[in-house]
Design an enzyme around this catalytic site. Structure first.
Site: not given
Ligand code: TYD
Length: 134
Positions: A52
């Site tokens: 993303h």
């Molecule tokens: P995500 O950003 O999709 O992780 P990655 O980029 O490593 O794949 O985040 C995973 C989940 O965690 C998503 O449902 C959102 C939640 N999240 C939060 O609630 N707060 C945060 O600061 C982050 C980074 C993620």
């Protein structure tokens, strides 16, 4: 943002007989104010994270333990950064497609972020990202 704005930044490192100490101060060792900190750990082998972009959020990623790759793409150029030491990190400007993969066993990724969590800041679709950065 252009991929040349993404950079490995060296951190201070104090080495003595007791071991090493490194630290990060906002707006000094990294070019933003820290609004949020999170960490990624216990990643199963072969799994990729991310896939993303953020519209506004900038990040700084440090491999506190182990190693992993961060793959950045500005819509034209793709670059792989391997992080495997805790005295430097990768600065990622906003508007960069990014993925993390090749996590070693017991790796620990510390992420400092410039914004509070906001799901609306995410671009999850690569084609939408390409259009946004055109
Ligand atoms: P995500 O950003 O999709 O992780 P990655 O980029 O490593 O794949 O985040 C995973 C989940 O965690 C998503 O449902 C959102 C939640 N999240 C939060 O609630 N707060 C945060 O600061 C982050 C980074 C993620």
């Amino acid at each position: 943002m252009n991929i040349i704005d993404a950079k490995i930044l060296e951190l201070p490192k104090f080495l003595d007989a007791r071991g090493n100490l490194s630290f990060i101060e906002e707006n000094k060792h990294i070019p933003f104010k820290i609004e949020r900190t999170y960490w990624i750990y216990d990643v199963p082998g072969g799994v990729a994270r991310g896939g993303h972009a953020y519209k506004e959020n900038q990040e700084f990623i440090v491999a506190l333990s182990g190693s992993f790759d961060v793959i950045l793409d500005d819509g034209e150029i793709r670059k792989v950064f391997t992080l495997n030491r805790s005295h430097y990190g990768l600065y990622i400007p906003k508007g960069m497609w990014r993925q993390m993969e090749n996590f070693s066993t017991n790796s620990l990724a510390l992420v400092l972020a410039s914004t509070k969590f906001d799901e609306k800041d995410y671009i999850y679709d690569y084609e939408s990202f390409k259009i946004a950065v055109e």
